[in-house]
Scaffold this motif. Structure first.
Motif, PDB file in Angstrom:
ATOM      1  N   ILE A 122       1.130  -1.432   0.295  1.00 56.48           N
ATOM      2  CA  ILE A 122      -0.353  -0.093   0.151  1.00 56.48           C
ATOM      3  C   ILE A 122       1.032   1.622  -0.461  1.00 56.48           C
ATOM      4  CG2 ILE A 122      -1.673   1.083   1.593  1.00 56.48           C
ATOM      5  CD1 ILE A 122      -2.462  -1.845   2.448  1.00 56.48           C
ATOM      6  N   ALA A 125      -2.916   5.933   2.121  1.00 57.60           N
ATOM      7  CA  ALA A 125      -4.593   5.233   2.390  1.00 57.60           C
ATOM      8  C   ALA A 125      -5.115   6.804   2.100  1.00 57.60           C
ATOM      9  CB  ALA A 125      -4.855   4.661   3.618  1.00 57.60           C
ATOM     10  N   PHE A 152      -9.211  -1.328  -2.829  1.00 58.26           N
ATOM     11  CA  PHE A 152      -8.477  -0.530  -3.498  1.00 58.26           C
ATOM     12  C   PHE A 152      -9.028   0.265  -4.359  1.00 58.26           C
ATOM     13  CE2 PHE A 152      -5.654  -3.703  -1.828  1.00 58.26           C
ATOM     14  CZ  PHE A 152      -4.785  -2.870  -1.153  1.00 58.26           C
ATOM     15  N   LYS A 217      -5.358   2.563  -0.544  1.00 56.79           N
ATOM     16  CA  LYS A 217      -6.132   1.331   0.084  1.00 56.79           C
ATOM     17  C   LYS A 217      -7.567   3.104   1.314  1.00 56.79           C
ATOM     18  CE  LYS A 217      -7.486  -2.223   2.453  1.00 56.79           C
ATOM     19  NZ  LYS A 217      -7.684  -3.688   2.021  1.00 56.79           N
TER      20      LYS A 217
END
Length: 242
Positions: A122, A125, A152, A217
Motif C-alpha cells: 500500500i 490510504a 483499493f 487503500k
C-alpha cells in the motif's frame, strides 16, 4: 513506525479566500484544526506547512510547529512533499486545514492500514463515506470513488460513478474525503512525476497516484465532519462549536 501529521495551509482559496484565518470559537480555523490533530495523540509530530506569513505567525504564536513553503505549489501533496523531504518519517497523514472537527477514529483507521500492511503493497490510504443524496452524487464538487473487492481505489471522478445504466440495480456511491496517509516515498514520487491527462481533466490529485500505478487503500467511515469551503459552512461550524 514514525508517523507525523502535516496540515497544508494555503491562505488563498477560490471559493472562500482567507477561510483558515476566520474565527471559530475565539481562534482561527487553522489553529482549531492544528489543536484537533494534536489532541488525537496519534502522531510523533504535528506540523502546519503554509505559504502565508500570517498563518505562519499565528501558529508560531500559539506555540505550534509550522514550516514555510519555499516553492509555489498547486496542491497539498506537493506542499507536503517539500516539507517532508529531509525528515526521518515513515508515514505522513495529510490533515485538511479547513476541517477543525478532525476526529481521532478516522485518522487511526488510516494509520492502521500501514500497521497491517506486512508486505508493503500500500502506497497511500484515504477515506470515503457513503452518499445517497442525488444532489451530492451529481454535484461535480463532490469527488466520487469506486473501489475493488479489497477496497483499493479504481478511479476517482467528479461525475456520478458508477453510471446507473441498469435501472433495476441501485449502485453504492462513495464520496472521497480528502484526508490521506502516505508512505514518504509515495508523496515524494508525486511531486517528481508530471501531471497526466486524467488528473488534468478532473482536477483530482489522487488520480496521479493511480496513473503511475500507486495502490490506494480506501477506508470507509461514517463520520462526515464539516469542511469549511464556504461562508455558509463556517456558520454551520460555529453552530456546532457552540
Amino acid at each position: 513506525m514514525n508517523i507525523i501529521a502535516m496540515i497544508p495551509a494555503r491562505y488563498a482559496a477560490s471559493r472562500f479566500p482567507g477561510k483558515l484565518m476566520q474565527d471559530l470559537g475565539g481562534k482561527p480555523v487553522i489553529v482549531r484544526t492544528y489543536e484537533a490533530a494534536l489532541a488525537t495523540g496519534l502522531f510523533q509530530e504535528v506540523y502546519v506547512v503554509t505559504d502565508s506569513e500570517l498563518i505562519f505567525k499565528t501558529i508560531e504564536d500559539e506555540g505550534g510547529k509550522v514550516m514555510m513553503s519555499i516553492e509555489e505549489h498547486e496542491c497539498g501533496s506537493d506542499r507536503i512533499a517539500e516539507a517532508v523531504a529531509h525528515l526521518d518519517v515513515d508515514v505522513v497523514v495529510n490533515v485538511q486545514g479547513d476541517e477543525p472537527f478532525t476526529d481521532k477514529e478516522s485518522l487511526a483507521s488510516l494509520i492502521q492500514v500501514f500497521e497491517q500492511d506486512e508486505v508493503g503493497e500500500i502506497d497511500l490510504a484515504s477515506l470515503m463515506t457513503k452518499i445517497t443524496d442525488k444532489e451530492d452524487i451529481e454535484n461535480p464538487n463532490t469527488v466520487k470513488v469506486i473501489v475493488d473487492q479489497r477496497n483499493f481505489a479504481l478511479y476517482f471522478s467528479r461525475s456520478a460513478i458508477p453510471y446507473p445504466r441498469a435501472k433495476e440495480i441501485t449502485p453504492t456511491y462513495y464520496k472521497h474525503k480528502g484526508v490521506y496517509a502516505f508512505r514518504k516515498q509515495a508523496v515524494l514520487d508525486f511531486k517528481r512525476l508530471p501531471m497526466l491527462p486524467l488528473e488534468a481533466a478532473e482536477k483530482i490529485e489522487a488520480i496521479r497516484y493511480l496513473e503511475y500505478g500507486k495502490k490506494i487503500k480506501m477506508v470507509e467511515t461514517n463520520i462526515t465532519g464539516i469542511e469549511i469551503d464556504t461562508p455558509e459552512d463556517l456558520e454551520k461550524a460555529k453552530a456546532v462549536w457552540k
